[in-house]
Design an enzyme around this catalytic site. Sequence first.
Site, PDB file in Angstrom:
ATOM      1  N   HIS A 191       1.001  -1.274  -0.267  1.00  0.00           N
ATOM      2  CA  HIS A 191      -0.035  -0.161  -0.066  1.00  0.00           C
ATOM      3  C   HIS A 191       0.955   1.209  -0.268  1.00  0.00           C
ATOM      4  O   HIS A 191      -0.211   2.113  -0.510  1.00  0.00           O
ATOM      5  CB  HIS A 191      -0.517   0.051   0.737  1.00  0.00           C
ATOM      6  CG  HIS A 191      -0.336   0.149   2.323  1.00  0.00           C
ATOM      7  ND1 HIS A 191       0.594  -0.770   3.623  1.00  0.00           N
ATOM      8  CD2 HIS A 191       0.351   1.884   3.620  1.00  0.00           C
ATOM      9  CE1 HIS A 191       1.076  -0.470   4.020  1.00  0.00           C
ATOM     10  NE2 HIS A 191       0.640   1.445   4.222  1.00  0.00           N
TER      11      HIS A 191
HETATM   12  C1  UD1 Z   1      -1.941   5.111   5.774  1.00  0.00           C
HETATM   13  C2  UD1 Z   1       0.054   5.951   6.668  1.00  0.00           C
HETATM   14  C3  UD1 Z   1       0.576   4.597   6.967  1.00  0.00           C
HETATM   15  C4  UD1 Z   1      -0.146   3.658   6.477  1.00  0.00           C
HETATM   16  C5  UD1 Z   1      -1.056   2.540   6.413  1.00  0.00           C
HETATM   17  C6  UD1 Z   1      -1.437   1.669   6.839  1.00  0.00           C
HETATM   18  C7  UD1 Z   1       0.001   8.598   6.509  1.00  0.00           C
HETATM   19  C8  UD1 Z   1       0.541   8.571   6.286  1.00  0.00           C
HETATM   20  N1  UD1 Z   1      -0.032   7.367   5.642  1.00  0.00           N
HETATM   21  O1  UD1 Z   1      -1.729   5.200   4.592  1.00  0.00           O
HETATM   22  O2  UD1 Z   1       1.694   5.422   7.305  1.00  0.00           O
HETATM   23  O3  UD1 Z   1       1.126   2.317   6.304  1.00  0.00           O
HETATM   24  O4  UD1 Z   1      -2.508   4.042   6.780  1.00  0.00           O
HETATM   25  O5  UD1 Z   1      -3.055   1.330   6.422  1.00  0.00           O
HETATM   26  O6  UD1 Z   1      -1.156   7.887   7.748  1.00  0.00           O
HETATM   27  N2  UD1 Z   1      -9.165   4.638   2.730  1.00  0.00           N
HETATM   28  C9  UD1 Z   1     -10.538   4.127   2.664  1.00  0.00           C
HETATM   29  N3  UD1 Z   1     -10.977   3.558   3.581  1.00  0.00           N
HETATM   30  C10 UD1 Z   1     -10.529   3.330   4.355  1.00  0.00           C
HETATM   31  C11 UD1 Z   1      -8.964   4.289   4.845  1.00  0.00           C
HETATM   32  C12 UD1 Z   1      -8.391   4.833   3.549  1.00  0.00           C
HETATM   33  O7  UD1 Z   1     -10.790   4.498   1.377  1.00  0.00           O
HETATM   34  O8  UD1 Z   1     -10.740   3.096   5.442  1.00  0.00           O
HETATM   35  C13 UD1 Z   1      -8.827   5.665   1.128  1.00  0.00           C
HETATM   36  C14 UD1 Z   1      -8.394   6.750   1.916  1.00  0.00           C
HETATM   37  O9  UD1 Z   1      -9.553   7.841   1.425  1.00  0.00           O
HETATM   38  C15 UD1 Z   1      -7.233   7.357   0.437  1.00  0.00           C
HETATM   39  C16 UD1 Z   1      -6.343   6.176   0.392  1.00  0.00           C
HETATM   40  O10 UD1 Z   1      -7.255   5.472   1.200  1.00  0.00           O
HETATM   41  O11 UD1 Z   1      -8.457   8.010  -0.865  1.00  0.00           O
HETATM   42  C17 UD1 Z   1      -5.651   6.758   1.324  1.00  0.00           C
HETATM   43  O12 UD1 Z   1      -5.972   6.128   3.557  1.00  0.00           O
HETATM   44  P1  UD1 Z   1      -4.754   7.131   3.542  1.00  0.00           P
HETATM   45  O13 UD1 Z   1      -5.379   7.140   4.965  1.00  0.00           O
HETATM   46  O14 UD1 Z   1      -4.017   8.910   3.258  1.00  0.00           O
HETATM   47  O15 UD1 Z   1      -3.859   6.972   4.065  1.00  0.00           O
HETATM   48  P2  UD1 Z   1      -2.835   5.239   3.441  1.00  0.00           P
HETATM   49  O16 UD1 Z   1      -2.545   4.650   2.303  1.00  0.00           O
HETATM   50  O17 UD1 Z   1      -4.182   4.408   3.633  1.00  0.00           O
END
Ligand code: UD1
Length: 364
Positions: free
Chosen positions: A206
């Site tokens: 991811h």
């Molecule tokens: C985040 C953390 C990363 C960690 C990871 C674990 C930061 C900078 N990154 O990355 O360190 O390893 O979590 O999973 O904080 N999304 C959904 N549903 C969810 C969660 C996320 O659709 O339940 C989508 C968000 O809207 C976004 C993308 O996934 O578009 C990324 O989510 P985000 O929380 O920004 O970062 P992660 O890549 O999950």
Amino acid sequence: MQKIFLVAGARPNFVKIAPLWHELSRHQNVDVKIVHTGQHFDEAMSRFFFDDLELPVPHYNLNINGGSHAVQTGKIMEHFDKVLEQEMPHDVIVTGDVNSTMACALVAVKRGIRTSHVEAGLRSFDRSMPEEINRIVTDSVSDLLFVSEPSGLTNLEHEGIDGEKIHFSGNVMIDSLISINNRIHHSRILETIGVQEHKFGLVTLHRPSNVDSTSRLKELISWLKETANKIPVVFPVHPRTGKRLEQIFSENTAIQNIHPNLKMITPLRYIDFQKLLKSAQFVITDSGGVQEETTWRGVPCITLRNNTERPITLETGTNYLAGNDLRLAGSIINDCIAGRTKQGRIPELWDGKAASRIAEIIVR
Ligand code: UD1
């Protein structure tokens, strides 16, 4: 009553706050509350983890979903500040290195609230990773720093942080893993997916460095297809990766049908994932926590990153750093299939008692 706030936002945080919640709740003169920032919000990324880890419904949910880093961080700060203004706890505890960690540490410390960072001192020395910035900022402002492996002590010392703040407490993620260990036998996930114990590889990817670039992600998928020609591969797809895959593959190629032996599934709940991790012949990952969990379980782990902030997993654990070199990763997998893997040891203080050591210091 000592009022303590435990902050969690993203999936790995839930695993880290769980042992702290259980430990702190045992203390009579402590009022502990959970604040969920909402950074992760899908059921599979959030609520199921609360269920598996026997955590209560969060006392506060800031409901901050999505957005750029700046928007996410800013909104979390604004909303968390309002909660602090109302409640003024004595302590705020943040864990790990996600945006919620840094945002809430900054707000708490500016309100003069004692702020503890659990999993302090880890450094990848790669400032292109958002997590590295979050780690540096959080450590530099926090009042108490709880370190999970010896490299954390060295890094904090090099940054000139006052030694009085620093405590080598061990790894809370391992506390959670140990606490659910006798429940994972109930999981039927191997049967559900259709794989046999020690006869499959498990993948999690991811990180922006692997999934945000179309060419890298395409290269990874075609390499996973080659791997799936040798052995079944199970790939629970993180939402970030899922969104990118949907953009890359046309609507008539559902990602589940990319290769019959490459089992792309939705994110798993904690207990099912632990069952798979324990049962896999090898794990391919770019996650931090998975590098630690495989080391504790003695399962070979191939990390598709150029660096790791968790060097203990390379030095004494079962982790291999393959960087971008998929040929190297492939040859490590061949060794795993042939039964030639390095034997690891469990690192110091990854013993299931980290949360109790931390609570002893925080509870007055
Ligand atoms: C985040 C953390 C990363 C960690 C990871 C674990 C930061 C900078 N990154 O990355 O360190 O390893 O979590 O999973 O904080 N999304 C959904 N549903 C969810 C969660 C996320 O659709 O339940 C989508 C968000 O809207 C976004 C993308 O996934 O578009 C990324 O989510 P985000 O929380 O920004 O970062 P992660 O890549 O999950």
